[in-house]
Design a protein around this motif. Structure first.
Motif, PDB file in Angstrom:
ATOM      1  N   LEU A  46       0.723  -1.036  -0.195  1.00 41.86           N
ATOM      2  CA  LEU A  46       0.376  -0.202  -0.159  1.00 41.86           C
ATOM      3  C   LEU A  46       1.038   1.181   0.155  1.00 41.86           C
ATOM      4  CD1 LEU A  46      -2.301  -1.463   2.917  1.00 41.86           C
ATOM      5  CD2 LEU A  46      -2.835  -0.965   0.352  1.00 41.86           C
ATOM      6  N   PRO A  47       1.893   1.446  -1.039  1.00 44.73           N
ATOM      7  CA  PRO A  47       2.788   2.376  -0.936  1.00 44.73           C
ATOM      8  C   PRO A  47       2.015   3.843  -1.147  1.00 44.73           C
ATOM      9  CG  PRO A  47       2.600   1.757  -3.308  1.00 44.73           C
ATOM     10  CD  PRO A  47       1.788   0.500  -2.050  1.00 44.73           C
ATOM     11  N   ASP A  48       0.433   3.725  -1.439  1.00 47.23           N
ATOM     12  CA  ASP A  48       0.415   5.417  -1.390  1.00 47.23           C
ATOM     13  C   ASP A  48      -0.582   5.885  -0.443  1.00 47.23           C
ATOM     14  OD1 ASP A  48       0.980   6.216  -4.915  1.00 47.23           O
ATOM     15  OD2 ASP A  48       0.033   4.172  -4.696  1.00 47.23           O
ATOM     16  N   PHE A  49      -0.763   4.399   0.543  1.00 47.69           N
ATOM     17  CA  PHE A  49      -1.820   4.905   1.470  1.00 47.69           C
ATOM     18  C   PHE A  49      -1.877   4.255   2.516  1.00 47.69           C
ATOM     19  CE2 PHE A  49      -6.335   6.707   3.022  1.00 47.69           C
ATOM     20  CZ  PHE A  49      -6.086   6.695   3.937  1.00 47.69           C
ATOM     21  N   PRO A  50      -0.293   3.966   3.275  1.00 45.95           N
ATOM     22  CA  PRO A  50       0.402   3.374   3.775  1.00 45.95           C
ATOM     23  C   PRO A  50      -0.367   3.633   5.552  1.00 45.95           C
ATOM     24  CG  PRO A  50       1.884   4.914   4.240  1.00 45.95           C
ATOM     25  CD  PRO A  50       0.906   4.754   2.790  1.00 45.95           C
ATOM     26  N   HIS A  51      -0.246   2.633   6.351  1.00 47.58           N
ATOM     27  CA  HIS A  51      -0.584   3.053   7.563  1.00 47.58           C
ATOM     28  C   HIS A  51      -0.199   2.542   8.757  1.00 47.58           C
ATOM     29  CE1 HIS A  51      -2.055  -0.681   8.270  1.00 47.58           C
ATOM     30  NE2 HIS A  51      -2.649  -1.541   7.196  1.00 47.58           N
ATOM     31  N   VAL A  52      -0.546   3.307  10.364  1.00 45.34           N
ATOM     32  CA  VAL A  52       0.647   2.598  10.854  1.00 45.34           C
ATOM     33  C   VAL A  52       0.333   1.016  11.444  1.00 45.34           C
ATOM     34  CG1 VAL A  52       1.314   2.703  13.227  1.00 45.34           C
ATOM     35  CG2 VAL A  52       0.941   4.929  11.839  1.00 45.34           C
ATOM     36  N   ALA A  53       0.776  -0.117  11.333  1.00 43.10           N
ATOM     37  CA  ALA A  53       0.138  -1.059  11.339  1.00 43.10           C
ATOM     38  C   ALA A  53       0.272  -1.538  12.548  1.00 43.10           C
ATOM     39  CB  ALA A  53       1.412  -2.419  10.934  1.00 43.10           C
ATOM     40  N   GLU A  54      -0.351  -2.257  13.125  1.00 46.19           N
ATOM     41  CA  GLU A  54      -1.004  -2.894  14.674  1.00 46.19           C
ATOM     42  C   GLU A  54      -0.267  -4.283  15.172  1.00 46.19           C
ATOM     43  OE1 GLU A  54      -4.574  -1.810  15.977  1.00 46.19           O
ATOM     44  OE2 GLU A  54      -4.652   0.382  15.126  1.00 46.19           O
TER      45      GLU A  54
END
Length: 356
Positions: A46-54
């Motif tokens: 998801l290089p265009d909308f990554p998230h902080v992984a939990e």
């Protein structure tokens, strides 16, 4: 006098529209315990909308409630056999939760640097005030939810911690921050169905007005910290859609694969989608042994647009595609595939195959 035109008369160009790849992201949780590996996975898929992984597999402080507790300012919790409980001062367990979030932000920042990805926006997740108040105990063993004053104190403390977290994430990544507020327990809070410690009674019902007000505090805090967007997420089959839409959030996220298809729920979803509020649609299974066909994954969204009488083009410009819920229970292989499928779906909604 200057011959230059008045700035107020110069048209302002609208912001660039989001590309299809920027309309796909994850819900938050992933399998495993390696935060660097998880961040690389997220940025890779998801290089265009990554998230902080939990990574809840890491244990105490890594689950949804523990992460929200770690953001609290001037409030602290400890872990009892029954769960998280208010304590007088921060201890090792509280500091562990704070450290885990810091590591996750570091890992995302590092993965972006390693790959050269420069997304316009990144996402972080936080449990909402009602899920938090239901999941933490007062010193007497009752839920925070049972004390109106404690609920207000926790909400304000969480809001302050969220402000700091959003500002730090934006500074580190250089991207616009989107905040996802998770409220999986909200329907039970509104229904008054949560049990008391004895198990013989239930906790008081919270009114919709109070629930909306508490959530609005967090929405406002995110914006005050510079968040570019706020989405409220509830994966219950019958989420309180009107309430969620009235919080001032920019979007509402649902698990479309599990959503109750009754007329009342669908009508509420249609009314929400008919406003400026976007829908985030959970379409890719959180757990799978195979690789479902793209059209099968898209079908619930296509049917939703048709049922509500909206042009299917709305799926391309008024939605974000996500997995149905978190991926903590998935295999590493499916977690990777699921995130990739969200991007494929977003592209397909923008450029539908002729067979659809």
């Amino acid at each position: 006098m200057s011959d230059l035109p008045d700035d107020s008369s110069v048209p302002v160009a609208p912001p660039d529209p989001w590309r299809p790849e920027e309309r796909a992201t994850g819900i938050g949780s992933l399998p495993g315990t390696d935060h660097h590996e998880a961040a690389r996975l997220v940025v890779g898929e998801l290089p265009d909308f990554p998230h902080v992984a939990e990574l809840p597999d890491r244990g105490v402080g890594a689950d949804m409630t523990g992460r929200a507790c770690a953001l609290l300012v001037d409030l602290a919790v400890e872990v009892w056999p029954s769960g998280y409980r208010v304590t007088q001062r921060p201890g090792g367990q509280h500091r562990r939760g704070t450290d885990l979030i810091a590591r996750d932000v570091d890992a995302l920042d590092s993965a972006l640097g390693e790959t050269g990805a420069a997304p316009r926006r990144v996402k972080t997740q936080v449990a909402g005030p009602w899920t938090l108040a239901a999941g933490v105990e007062l010193r007497n063993g009752n839920r925070v939810l049972t004390d109106r004053g404690a609920v207000a104190e926790f909400t304000e403390s969480l809001a302050e911690g969220l402000r700091l977290h959003v500002a730090e994430l934006g500074r580190r990544t250089g991207a616009e921050v989107v905040v996802q507020i998770d409220e999986p327990t909200l329907p039970a809070v509104l229904a008054g169905s949560l049990p008391t410690p004895s198990g013989y009674g239930t906790v008081r019902t919270v009114s919709g007005t109070d629930a909306r007000a508490g959530l609005s505090v967090l929405v406002a805090a995110a914006r005050e910290a510079g968040a570019g967007g706020v989405v409220v997420h509830c994966c219950h089959p019958t989420p309180p859609l009107a309430l969620l839409g009235a919080t001032g959030a920019d979007a509402v996220a649902v698990d479309l694969t599990a959503l109750d298809r009754s007329a009342s729920v669908l009508d509420a979803l249609g009314e929400l989608w008919d406003t400026p509020t976007e829908l985030w649609l959970g379409l890719v299974p959180s757990v799978s042994d195979g690789r479902p066909e793209l059209e099968a994954l898209a079908r619930p969204a296509l049917d939703l647009a048709d049922r509500l009488g909206f042009d299917r083009a709305r799926l391309a410009d008024r939605t974000v595609v996500t997995p149905a819920c978190g991926l903590a229970g998935a295999s590493p292989a499916w977690a990777r595939a699921a995130m990739g499928r969200t991007v494929e779906l977003a592209r397909a909604f923008a450029d539908p195959p002729t067979s659809w």
